[in-house]
Design a protein around this motif. Structure first.
Motif, PDB file in Angstrom:
ATOM      1  N   PRO A   7      50.707  35.251 -17.897  1.00 15.25           N
ATOM      2  CA  PRO A   7      50.306  35.198 -16.480  1.00 15.25           C
ATOM      3  C   PRO A   7      51.268  34.406 -15.587  1.00 15.25           C
ATOM      4  CG  PRO A   7      48.426  34.720 -17.898  1.00 15.25           C
ATOM      5  CD  PRO A   7      49.633  34.784 -18.780  1.00 15.25           C
ATOM      6  N   SER A   8      51.920  33.396 -16.132  1.00 18.47           N
ATOM      7  CA  SER A   8      52.843  32.603 -15.316  1.00 18.47           C
ATOM      8  C   SER A   8      54.088  33.406 -14.917  1.00 18.47           C
ATOM      9  CB  SER A   8      53.251  31.323 -16.049  1.00 18.47           C
ATOM     10  OG  SER A   8      54.015  31.624 -17.191  1.00 18.47           O
ATOM     11  N   VAL A   9      54.446  34.406 -15.718  1.00 23.90           N
ATOM     12  CA  VAL A   9      55.603  35.253 -15.405  1.00 23.90           C
ATOM     13  C   VAL A   9      55.297  36.108 -14.171  1.00 23.90           C
ATOM     14  CG1 VAL A   9      57.028  37.173 -16.239  1.00 23.90           C
ATOM     15  CG2 VAL A   9      56.442  35.288 -17.781  1.00 23.90           C
ATOM     16  N   LEU A  10      54.138  36.749 -14.157  1.00 26.74           N
ATOM     17  CA  LEU A  10      53.748  37.557 -13.002  1.00 26.74           C
ATOM     18  C   LEU A  10      53.574  36.679 -11.758  1.00 26.74           C
ATOM     19  CD1 LEU A  10      53.211  40.386 -12.023  1.00 26.74           C
ATOM     20  CD2 LEU A  10      50.816  40.109 -12.685  1.00 26.74           C
ATOM     21  N   LYS A  11      53.071  35.481 -11.953  1.00 24.52           N
ATOM     22  CA  LYS A  11      52.907  34.547 -10.833  1.00 24.52           C
ATOM     23  C   LYS A  11      54.267  34.223 -10.212  1.00 24.52           C
ATOM     24  CE  LYS A  11      51.154  30.036  -9.561  1.00 24.52           C
ATOM     25  NZ  LYS A  11      50.855  28.708  -9.989  1.00 24.52           N
ATOM     26  N   LYS A  12      55.265  33.950 -11.042  1.00 22.58           N
ATOM     27  CA  LYS A  12      56.619  33.648 -10.561  1.00 22.58           C
ATOM     28  C   LYS A  12      57.201  34.859  -9.830  1.00 22.58           C
ATOM     29  CE  LYS A  12      58.858  30.612 -10.592  1.00 22.58           C
ATOM     30  NZ  LYS A  12      59.049  29.687  -9.436  1.00 22.58           N
ATOM     31  N   TYR A  13      56.996  36.043 -10.394  1.00 21.06           N
ATOM     32  CA  TYR A  13      57.471  37.282  -9.758  1.00 21.06           C
ATOM     33  C   TYR A  13      56.856  37.435  -8.361  1.00 21.06           C
ATOM     34  CZ  TYR A  13      58.048  42.275  -8.881  1.00 21.06           C
ATOM     35  OH  TYR A  13      58.335  43.484  -8.306  1.00 21.06           O
ATOM     36  N   LYS A  14      55.557  37.206  -8.260  1.00 22.97           N
ATOM     37  CA  LYS A  14      54.869  37.339  -6.966  1.00 22.97           C
ATOM     38  C   LYS A  14      55.345  36.285  -5.961  1.00 22.97           C
ATOM     39  CE  LYS A  14      50.673  39.582  -8.629  1.00 22.97           C
ATOM     40  NZ  LYS A  14      49.217  39.470  -8.797  1.00 22.97           N
ATOM     41  N   GLU A  15      55.608  35.063  -6.429  1.00 28.96           N
ATOM     42  CA  GLU A  15      56.118  34.005  -5.539  1.00 28.96           C
ATOM     43  C   GLU A  15      57.446  34.424  -4.915  1.00 28.96           C
ATOM     44  OE1 GLU A  15      56.549  30.363  -7.754  1.00 28.96           O
ATOM     45  OE2 GLU A  15      54.395  30.213  -8.139  1.00 28.96           O
ATOM     46  N   ILE A  16      58.338  34.940  -5.749  1.00 26.76           N
ATOM     47  CA  ILE A  16      59.653  35.348  -5.245  1.00 26.76           C
ATOM     48  C   ILE A  16      59.514  36.579  -4.351  1.00 26.76           C
ATOM     49  CG2 ILE A  16      61.950  36.183  -5.895  1.00 26.76           C
ATOM     50  CD1 ILE A  16      61.731  34.344  -8.373  1.00 26.76           C
ATOM     51  N   ASN A  17      58.635  37.512  -4.729  1.00 25.44           N
ATOM     52  CA  ASN A  17      58.389  38.687  -3.877  1.00 25.44           C
ATOM     53  C   ASN A  17      57.991  38.261  -2.473  1.00 25.44           C
ATOM     54  OD1 ASN A  17      58.921  40.820  -5.550  1.00 25.44           O
ATOM     55  ND2 ASN A  17      56.807  41.164  -6.120  1.00 25.44           N
ATOM     56  N   SER A  18      57.094  37.318  -2.372  1.00 25.93           N
ATOM     57  CA  SER A  18      56.624  36.851  -1.062  1.00 25.93           C
ATOM     58  C   SER A  18      57.785  36.314  -0.229  1.00 25.93           C
ATOM     59  CB  SER A  18      55.573  35.750  -1.228  1.00 25.93           C
ATOM     60  OG  SER A  18      54.440  36.254  -1.882  1.00 25.93           O
ATOM     61  N   LYS A  19      58.667  35.551  -0.863  1.00 27.83           N
ATOM     62  CA  LYS A  19      59.825  35.011  -0.151  1.00 27.83           C
ATOM     63  C   LYS A  19      60.793  36.109   0.266  1.00 27.83           C
ATOM     64  CE  LYS A  19      59.388  30.602  -2.510  1.00 27.83           C
ATOM     65  NZ  LYS A  19      59.908  29.714  -3.549  1.00 27.83           N
ATOM     66  N   LEU A  20      60.982  37.113  -0.601  1.00 26.36           N
ATOM     67  CA  LEU A  20      61.871  38.227  -0.262  1.00 26.36           C
ATOM     68  C   LEU A  20      61.325  39.037   0.915  1.00 26.36           C
ATOM     69  CD1 LEU A  20      62.965  39.437  -3.787  1.00 26.36           C
ATOM     70  CD2 LEU A  20      64.461  38.582  -1.984  1.00 26.36           C
ATOM     71  N   ILE A  21      60.019  39.223   0.954  1.00 26.69           N
ATOM     72  CA  ILE A  21      59.408  39.972   2.060  1.00 26.69           C
ATOM     73  C   ILE A  21      59.595  39.211   3.375  1.00 26.69           C
ATOM     74  CG2 ILE A  21      57.198  40.774   3.000  1.00 26.69           C
ATOM     75  CD1 ILE A  21      56.498  41.563   0.037  1.00 26.69           C
ATOM     76  N   ILE A  22      59.513  37.896   3.325  1.00 27.93           N
ATOM     77  CA  ILE A  22      59.777  37.099   4.529  1.00 27.93           C
ATOM     78  C   ILE A  22      61.242  37.257   4.943  1.00 27.93           C
ATOM     79  CG2 ILE A  22      59.956  34.744   5.432  1.00 27.93           C
ATOM     80  CD1 ILE A  22      57.434  34.119   3.674  1.00 27.93           C
ATOM     81  N   ALA A  23      62.163  37.212   3.970  1.00 28.25           N
ATOM     82  CA  ALA A  23      63.600  37.281   4.264  1.00 28.25           C
ATOM     83  C   ALA A  23      64.074  38.676   4.652  1.00 28.25           C
ATOM     84  CB  ALA A  23      64.392  36.792   3.050  1.00 28.25           C
ATOM     85  N   LEU A  24      63.538  39.718   3.993  1.00 23.88           N
ATOM     86  CA  LEU A  24      64.053  41.072   4.179  1.00 23.88           C
ATOM     87  C   LEU A  24      63.098  42.019   4.903  1.00 23.88           C
ATOM     88  CD1 LEU A  24      65.591  41.616   0.627  1.00 23.88           C
ATOM     89  CD2 LEU A  24      66.796  40.974   2.730  1.00 23.88           C
ATOM     90  N   GLY A  25      61.851  41.614   5.077  1.00 23.01           N
ATOM     91  CA  GLY A  25      60.861  42.507   5.668  1.00 23.01           C
ATOM     92  C   GLY A  25      60.140  43.291   4.581  1.00 23.01           C
ATOM     93  N   SER A  26      59.291  44.196   5.009  1.00 28.48           N
ATOM     94  CA  SER A  26      58.528  45.011   4.054  1.00 28.48           C
ATOM     95  C   SER A  26      59.467  45.879   3.230  1.00 28.48           C
ATOM     96  CB  SER A  26      57.544  45.914   4.795  1.00 28.48           C
ATOM     97  OG  SER A  26      56.599  45.128   5.459  1.00 28.48           O
ATOM     98  N   PRO A  27      59.172  46.018   1.937  1.00 35.65           N
ATOM     99  CA  PRO A  27      60.039  46.850   1.099  1.00 35.65           C
ATOM    100  C   PRO A  27      59.953  48.322   1.485  1.00 35.65           C
ATOM    101  CG  PRO A  27      58.133  46.087  -0.144  1.00 35.65           C
ATOM    102  CD  PRO A  27      58.067  45.425   1.191  1.00 35.65           C
TER     103      PRO A  27
END
Length: 184
Positions: A104-124
């Motif tokens: 579960p901690s792996v998916l949590k880390k993935y989601k944390e980075i996804n959130s930051k990427l969406i802020i930086a790059l916009g919606s995928p």
């Protein structure tokens, strides 16, 4: 015929609006840009792959700024260069997690980075249906972020032991098209 024009117009507007200008503006990862010459990467180690048109190299940096993907330490970069021009055509920023894909901690880390990427790059532009990934498409550059199971084993008690990677890929769309044409 009128229906065709309406359908074509809708399709064109949808495709045009899905282009992400931020992706093109960045054109790489921090100070590493697509088109950089291989000589800029001191200590790069060529991977033992025999590709006639490209060179794949593994590279670590001592540059503190390049060494982090948001708050996470970069384990290494996988850089791909055109064999003729020696120009950079793709960048993979790789983070390794010494836990299995199912932790579960792996998916949590993935989601944390996804959130930051969406802020930086916009919606995928797209979300992976069969893979855990997000992609952003510009006019000239494509970026994607994916969760990958590298290896998994089980101990005597059937507990999963594994290695998972998080990869942020930046690639020239021109290179993608050329690779597809060569394989067809």
């Amino acid at each position: 015929m009128k229906k065709f024009h309406i359908l074509f117009s809708f399709f064109f507007i949808t495709i045009a609006s899905s282009q992400n200008l931020e992706v093109d503006k960045r054109n790489g990862f921090k100070d590493i840009k697509l088109g950089d010459h291989i000589s800029m990467f001191e200590g790069i180690k060529e991977a033992p792959f025999d590709y006639p048109t490209k060179i794949i190299g593994l590279w670590n940096t001592t540059d503190e700024n390049l060494g982090y993907f948001f708050d996470d330490k970069v384990d290494y970069f996988e850089l791909t260069f055109d064999r003729t021009t020696k120009k950079l055509i793709s960048i993979s920023v790789v983070l390794l997690i010494k836990k299995p894909y199912s932790d579960p901690s792996v998916l949590k880390k993935y989601k944390e980075i996804n959130s930051k990427l969406i802020i930086a790059l916009g919606s995928p532009s797209s979300v992976g249906e069969k893979t855990i990934s997000l992609s952003w498409f510009g006019n000239n550059v494509m970026m994607s972020f994916s969760l990958n199971s590298e290896q998994i084993k089980f101990d005597e008690d059937a507990n999963a032991i594994g290695l998972t990677s998080l990869k942020f890929l930046i690639m020239s769309k021109k290179n993608i098209k050329e690779n597809v044409k060569k394989g067809f």
